[in-house]
Design an enzyme around this catalytic site. Structure first.
Site, mmCIF file in Angstrom:
data_model
loop_
_atom_site.group_PDB
_atom_site.id
_atom_site.type_symbol
_atom_site.label_atom_id
_atom_site.label_comp_id
_atom_site.label_asym_id
_atom_site.label_seq_id
_atom_site.Cartn_x
_atom_site.Cartn_y
_atom_site.Cartn_z
ATOM 1 N N LYS A 76 7.474 -0.231 -12.112
ATOM 2 C CA LYS A 76 8.870 -0.355 -12.506
ATOM 3 C C LYS A 76 8.960 -1.937 -13.016
ATOM 4 O O LYS A 76 9.708 -2.416 -13.821
ATOM 5 C CB LYS A 76 9.863 -0.046 -11.432
ATOM 6 C CG LYS A 76 11.400 -0.383 -11.793
ATOM 7 C CD LYS A 76 12.372 0.288 -10.670
ATOM 8 C CE LYS A 76 11.961 -0.022 -9.116
ATOM 9 N NZ LYS A 76 12.793 -1.310 -8.992
ATOM 10 N N ARG A 108 21.883 1.151 -4.913
ATOM 11 C CA ARG A 108 20.931 2.088 -3.984
ATOM 12 C C ARG A 108 21.961 3.176 -3.517
ATOM 13 O O ARG A 108 21.120 3.971 -2.441
ATOM 14 C CB ARG A 108 20.248 1.317 -3.181
ATOM 15 C CG ARG A 108 18.967 0.684 -3.497
ATOM 16 C CD ARG A 108 18.404 -0.285 -2.717
ATOM 17 N NE ARG A 108 16.871 -0.307 -2.448
ATOM 18 C CZ ARG A 108 16.351 -1.402 -3.087
ATOM 19 N NH1 ARG A 108 17.040 -2.221 -3.948
ATOM 20 N NH2 ARG A 108 14.901 -1.500 -2.838
ATOM 21 N N ARG A 142 -5.672 0.094 -3.911
ATOM 22 C CA ARG A 142 -5.523 -1.340 -4.014
ATOM 23 C C ARG A 142 -6.231 -1.911 -2.818
ATOM 24 O O ARG A 142 -6.368 -1.575 -1.583
ATOM 25 C CB ARG A 142 -4.188 -1.686 -3.686
ATOM 26 C CG ARG A 142 -3.413 -1.273 -5.033
ATOM 27 C CD ARG A 142 -1.994 -2.474 -5.189
ATOM 28 N NE ARG A 142 -1.181 -2.415 -4.087
ATOM 29 C CZ ARG A 142 -0.007 -2.597 -4.160
ATOM 30 N NH1 ARG A 142 0.417 -3.056 -5.371
ATOM 31 N NH2 ARG A 142 0.931 -2.733 -3.356
ATOM 32 N N ARG A 164 -3.860 -3.446 2.693
ATOM 33 C CA ARG A 164 -2.616 -3.672 2.941
ATOM 34 C C ARG A 164 -1.949 -2.479 4.037
ATOM 35 O O ARG A 164 -2.100 -1.375 3.409
ATOM 36 C CB ARG A 164 -1.858 -3.944 1.876
ATOM 37 C CG ARG A 164 -1.245 -5.443 1.952
ATOM 38 C CD ARG A 164 -0.412 -5.754 0.667
ATOM 39 N NE ARG A 164 0.635 -4.763 0.448
ATOM 40 C CZ ARG A 164 1.422 -5.113 -0.433
ATOM 41 N NH1 ARG A 164 1.456 -5.956 -1.130
ATOM 42 N NH2 ARG A 164 2.449 -4.031 -0.651
ATOM 43 N N ARG A 202 7.130 6.287 2.354
ATOM 44 C CA ARG A 202 7.966 5.370 1.288
ATOM 45 C C ARG A 202 8.473 6.201 0.292
ATOM 46 O O ARG A 202 9.515 5.806 -0.047
ATOM 47 C CB ARG A 202 7.139 4.267 0.718
ATOM 48 C CG ARG A 202 7.179 3.129 1.697
ATOM 49 C CD ARG A 202 5.946 2.003 1.332
ATOM 50 N NE ARG A 202 6.168 1.375 0.160
ATOM 51 C CZ ARG A 202 5.183 0.454 -0.520
ATOM 52 N NH1 ARG A 202 3.950 0.608 -0.178
ATOM 53 N NH2 ARG A 202 5.667 0.016 -1.540
HETATM 54 P P1 AMP Z 1 13.646 -4.655 -3.636
HETATM 55 O O1 AMP Z 1 12.807 -5.750 -3.817
HETATM 56 O O2 AMP Z 1 14.458 -4.198 -4.337
HETATM 57 O O3 AMP Z 1 12.594 -3.674 -2.721
HETATM 58 O O4 AMP Z 1 14.587 -5.010 -2.207
HETATM 59 C C1 AMP Z 1 14.141 -5.536 -1.164
HETATM 60 C C2 AMP Z 1 15.218 -5.551 -0.029
HETATM 61 O O5 AMP Z 1 16.419 -6.036 -0.208
HETATM 62 C C3 AMP Z 1 15.440 -3.893 0.361
HETATM 63 O O6 AMP Z 1 14.771 -3.090 1.175
HETATM 64 C C4 AMP Z 1 16.822 -3.960 1.043
HETATM 65 O O7 AMP Z 1 16.966 -4.442 2.206
HETATM 66 C C5 AMP Z 1 17.536 -5.037 0.132
HETATM 67 N N1 AMP Z 1 18.230 -4.575 -0.931
HETATM 68 C C6 AMP Z 1 17.989 -4.850 -2.368
HETATM 69 N N2 AMP Z 1 18.745 -4.452 -3.260
HETATM 70 C C7 AMP Z 1 19.532 -3.800 -2.213
HETATM 71 C C8 AMP Z 1 20.732 -2.963 -2.833
HETATM 72 N N3 AMP Z 1 21.185 -2.600 -4.041
HETATM 73 N N4 AMP Z 1 21.471 -2.342 -1.622
HETATM 74 C C9 AMP Z 1 21.283 -2.783 -0.547
HETATM 75 N N5 AMP Z 1 20.054 -3.547 -0.064
HETATM 76 C C10 AMP Z 1 19.198 -3.890 -1.071
#
Ligand code: AMP
Length: 226
Positions: free
Chosen positions: A11, A86, A124, A157, A168
Site C-alpha cells: 500500500k 478506520r 524479511r 523483526r 495483524r
Molecule cells: P499507520 O501508520 O496508518 O499504521 O498508523 C499508526 C497508528 O496511528 C495506528 O496504529 C493508530 O494507533 C493510529 N492511527 C492512524 N490512523 C488512524 C485512524 N484513522 N484512526 C485511529 N487511529 C489511527
C-alpha cells in the site's frame, strides 16, 4: 480517494506512485500523528501511548486532524487518504466532509492473498546495526544471513514472525471489513488484486479506473450519462 490494503500489501508503494501520477497530496493519518508525537505538542502527548499500545486514536481527534488537513489549499482538487477512515464513524464523517466540499469519495481496495503476504514478510531480514532491510527471496544479501554493509548477522523483526503477521491480518480484517462494506454500498469502489503484479502496472490500472470513475461522475452531473 481512499486507499485500503492489509499490512504487507504494498500500500505504501502504491500511495507513493498514485500521488506522483495524479499530482495529489498524500494524507496519511499515521504520518500526521507521528509528526505530532515528534513535535511533542499537546496532540502528540495525548496520542503517544495509544499508538505505542497499537490501539486506535479516538475518532474525534483523527477527524479533526483530517478536517484541518482537507481545508488546506493543496487539497482543493482532491487528496489520497491512507490509514483513514478506520472506523464506521470516521467513514460517515468522511462522506459528509467530502459532500460539504463538493468532492466525491472513491475507494480503492488493494487485495493481496494472505499466503503471499506471509511469504513476503516472513522472508524479511533486518540488519540490527544499520537498519537495512533484505528479503531472502526478493532481495537477498550477497552473503546469506549477513548485511552487505556491516557484515552483521541479520535478524527477523519481532512483528515479522509468522504468528504475529497472521494476528495483524486478522486484526486488519476485523477493523476494515465493516468500513469497506459501508463504502461498497455508497461510493465508487474498486477492488484490485495485487498478489503478483508489478507495482507500476498496478498503479496504472488504478489510475485508469480513477479517471473512468471521475468521467462517469462528470457525465452523471451533466446528465450525459443518463
Ligand atoms: P499507520 O501508520 O496508518 O499504521 O498508523 C499508526 C497508528 O496511528 C495506528 O496504529 C493508530 O494507533 C493510529 N492511527 C492512524 N490512523 C488512524 C485512524 N484513522 N484512526 C485511529 N487511529 C489511527
Amino acid at each position: 480517494m481512499v486507499l485500503f490494503g492489509p499490512p504487507g500489501s504494498g500500500k505504501g508503494t502504491q500511495a507513493k506512485l498514485l500521488t506522483e501520477m495524479l499530482g495529489l497530496p498524500h494524507v496519511s493519518t499515521g504520518d500526521m500523528l507521528r509528526e505530532h508525537i515528534a513535535a511533542g505538542d499537546a496532540l502528540g502527548m495525548e496520542v503517544r501511548e495509544i499508538i505505542k499500545a497499537g490501539q486506535l486514536v479516538p475518532d474525534y481527534l483523527v477527524i479533526r486532524l483530517v478536517e484541518d488537513r482537507l481545508d488546506r489549499a493543496d487539497c482543493e482538487a482532491g487528496v489520497l487518504l491512507d490509514g483513514f477512515p478506520r472506523t464506521l464513524d470516521q467513514a460517515r464523517m468522511l462522506v459528509g466532509m467530502a459532500e460539504g466540499r463538493g468532492l466525491r469519495v472513491l475507494v480503492i481496495h488493494l487485495k493481496v492473498d494472505y499466503d503471499v503476504i506471509t511469504a513476503r514478510l516472513t522472508g524479511r531480514r533486518l540488519c540490527p546495526q544499520c537498519g537495512t532491510l533484505y528479503n531472502i527471496r526478493l532481495k537477498p544479501p550477497i552473503v546469506a544471513g549477513r548485511c552487505d554493509i556491516e557484515g552483521a548477522r541479520l535478524i527477523v523483526r519481532e512483528d515479522d514472525k509468522e504468528s504475529v503477521i497472521r494476528q495483524r491480518l486478522v486484526g486488519y480484517d476485523a477493523q476494515t471489513m465493516p468500513v469497506l462494506e459501508y463504502f461498497f454500498a455508497r461510493v465508487r469502489f474498486f477492488e484490485v488484486d495485487g498478489s503478483d503484479r508489478k507495482p507500476e502496472h498496478l498503479a496504472k490500472e488504478i489510475v485508469t479506473w480513477i479517471r473512468s470513475a471521475i468521467d462517469a461522475d462528470t457525465d452523471e452531473i451533466s446528465g450525459e450519462g443518463l
